[in-house]
Scaffold this active site. Structure first.
Site, PDB file in Angstrom:
ATOM      1  N   ASP A 166      50.727  73.258 -44.184  1.00  0.00           N
ATOM      2  CA  ASP A 166      50.263  74.626 -44.385  1.00  0.00           C
ATOM      3  C   ASP A 166      49.483  74.497 -45.918  1.00  0.00           C
ATOM      4  O   ASP A 166      49.800  73.736 -46.714  1.00  0.00           O
ATOM      5  CB  ASP A 166      51.482  75.518 -44.559  1.00  0.00           C
ATOM      6  CG  ASP A 166      51.044  76.942 -44.350  1.00  0.00           C
ATOM      7  OD1 ASP A 166      49.774  77.215 -43.978  1.00  0.00           O
ATOM      8  OD2 ASP A 166      52.253  77.921 -44.463  1.00  0.00           O
ATOM      9  N   ASN A 181      47.435  80.856 -33.386  1.00  0.00           N
ATOM     10  CA  ASN A 181      46.271  80.439 -34.216  1.00  0.00           C
ATOM     11  C   ASN A 181      45.091  80.876 -33.695  1.00  0.00           C
ATOM     12  O   ASN A 181      43.889  80.898 -34.160  1.00  0.00           O
ATOM     13  CB  ASN A 181      46.048  79.049 -34.756  1.00  0.00           C
ATOM     14  CG  ASN A 181      47.169  78.612 -35.671  1.00  0.00           C
ATOM     15  OD1 ASN A 181      47.895  77.639 -35.709  1.00  0.00           O
ATOM     16  ND2 ASN A 181      47.614  79.657 -36.737  1.00  0.00           N
TER      17      ASN A 181
HETATM   18  C1  FPP Z   1      47.557  75.382 -41.876  1.00  0.00           C
HETATM   19  O1  FPP Z   1      46.561  75.454 -43.153  1.00  0.00           O
HETATM   20  C2  FPP Z   1      46.531  74.140 -41.315  1.00  0.00           C
HETATM   21  C3  FPP Z   1      46.097  74.310 -40.036  1.00  0.00           C
HETATM   22  C4  FPP Z   1      46.080  75.470 -39.095  1.00  0.00           C
HETATM   23  C5  FPP Z   1      45.253  73.124 -39.392  1.00  0.00           C
HETATM   24  C6  FPP Z   1      45.793  71.780 -39.972  1.00  0.00           C
HETATM   25  C7  FPP Z   1      44.727  70.855 -39.411  1.00  0.00           C
HETATM   26  C8  FPP Z   1      44.509  69.762 -40.052  1.00  0.00           C
HETATM   27  C9  FPP Z   1      45.333  69.210 -41.109  1.00  0.00           C
HETATM   28  C10 FPP Z   1      43.685  68.806 -39.366  1.00  0.00           C
HETATM   29  C11 FPP Z   1      44.407  67.874 -38.657  1.00  0.00           C
HETATM   30  C12 FPP Z   1      43.617  67.127 -37.420  1.00  0.00           C
HETATM   31  C13 FPP Z   1      44.175  66.717 -36.453  1.00  0.00           C
HETATM   32  C14 FPP Z   1      43.811  65.741 -35.521  1.00  0.00           C
HETATM   33  C15 FPP Z   1      45.472  67.425 -35.974  1.00  0.00           C
HETATM   34  P1  FPP Z   1      45.983  77.210 -43.234  1.00  0.00           P
HETATM   35  O2  FPP Z   1      44.575  77.456 -42.632  1.00  0.00           O
HETATM   36  O3  FPP Z   1      47.190  77.810 -42.439  1.00  0.00           O
HETATM   37  O4  FPP Z   1      46.256  77.443 -44.760  1.00  0.00           O
HETATM   38  P2  FPP Z   1      46.406  78.889 -45.444  1.00  0.00           P
HETATM   39  O5  FPP Z   1      47.931  79.368 -45.205  1.00  0.00           O
HETATM   40  O6  FPP Z   1      46.369  78.515 -46.627  1.00  0.00           O
HETATM   41  O7  FPP Z   1      45.670  80.060 -44.837  1.00  0.00           O
END
Ligand code: FPP
Length: 261
Positions: free
Chosen positions: A38, A86
């Site tokens: 996250d 999501n």
């Molecule tokens: C959360 O940060 C992260 C995600 C929803 C996506 C995670 C994906 C990756 C790290 C890429 C990985 C690649 C593969 C192949 C699985 P957020 O967007 O919720 O951050 P925020 O809470 O600050 O908005």
């Protein structure tokens, strides 16, 4: 699996002040660690970048987490990459994530071969865009013979939907006469979850300081130790992983019983 201590020592050379390999007991590494990644968006926004840059940077952290898990000798690393909730993110962000998942998976296949890592998915991957679903199936095929660590990606995953799906299968088996209702026990449910045959996570790490489960592995986390760190996912390093393991080893796991000393 036992960690190769020499290789691990090299991997963990030049430690920061507060943590080193000497702070953890290599004989008590959790078998299954799960991570709620996250903070990608906030990491990017804090740098004046587009949220997508945070997801791209998050891929580097994920690669390091896989390598760290292999070096430490885990049996299973699982990560929450995309929930059923999501889908309501802006369409361009969803598109970017789906493309990033596909390309990352294919780009990392040499690493999975080199490290003997076997892939697995939690969630309905056949409902993903074709490019992503095909890349995931290729990953499954390419790593099916690997015998090392299992790396599970939760994509299009929601725990309540997973449990409802298991309940539906149980009901079908009862209707077919292959299962008697008096035989429905915990195993009847757990063997129908995406995590069937895997040990429950012993340690759950959540980055970016949020203290929520967000519909993740509700059944499987019944006795799991939680570790929440303020570090944003793109900054999460092998050292943060070690800090989490040290915290885990400092806990007294009771499983509802009394504390053992
Ligand atoms: C959360 O940060 C992260 C995600 C929803 C996506 C995670 C994906 C990756 C790290 C890429 C990985 C690649 C593969 C192949 C699985 P957020 O967007 O919720 O951050 P925020 O809470 O600050 O908005």
């Amino acid at each position: 699996m036992r960690a190769d201590e020499k290789k691990l020592g090299e991997y963990y050379a030049n430690p920061p002040e507060d943590i080193s390999l000497a702070n953890v007991d290599l004989g008590r590494i959790p078998r299954h660690v799960s991570i709620i990644m996250d903070g990608n968006g906030r990491w990017a926004q804090a740098r004046g970048l587009d949220r997508s840059e945070g997801h791209v940077a998050g891929v580097d952290s994920l690669r390091e987490a896989v390598t760290t898990s292999v070096r430490l000798g885990l049996d299973v690393l699982s990560v929450y990459a995309f929930s059923t909730e999501n889908w309501c993110r802006p369409q361009h962000e969803v598109n970017l994530l789906m493309h990033l998942f596909a390309t990352t998976l294919l780009n990392e296949l040499p690493l999975f071969h080199q490290e003997n890592v076997r892939l697995r998915f939690f969630g309905d991957i056949d409902a993903l865009p074709t490019e992503t679903a095909e890349a995931f199936h290729e990953g499954l095929r390419e790593t099916a013979d690997h015998t090392g660590m299992t790396f599970a990606l939760a994509v299009n995953y929601g725990s309540r939907a997973e449990i409802a799906r298991a309940a539906r299968e149980v009901a079908q088996d009862v209707a077919l006469g292959t299962l008697r209702s008096e035989d429905i026990d915990e195993k009847a449910i757990s063997s129908r979850l995406y995590t069937a045959d895997l040990p429950d996570p012993e340690l759950l790490i959540r980055t970016s300081g949020e203290m929520r489960l967000s519909n993740y592995l509700l059944w499987q986390l019944a006795y799991t130790e939680f570790y929440v760190t303020p570090v944003m996912w793109p900054d999460f390093s092998r050292w943060d992983f070690l800090r989490a393991v040290r915290a885990f080893q400092g806990r007294h796991r009771r499983f509802g019983g009394v504390v053992e000393h």
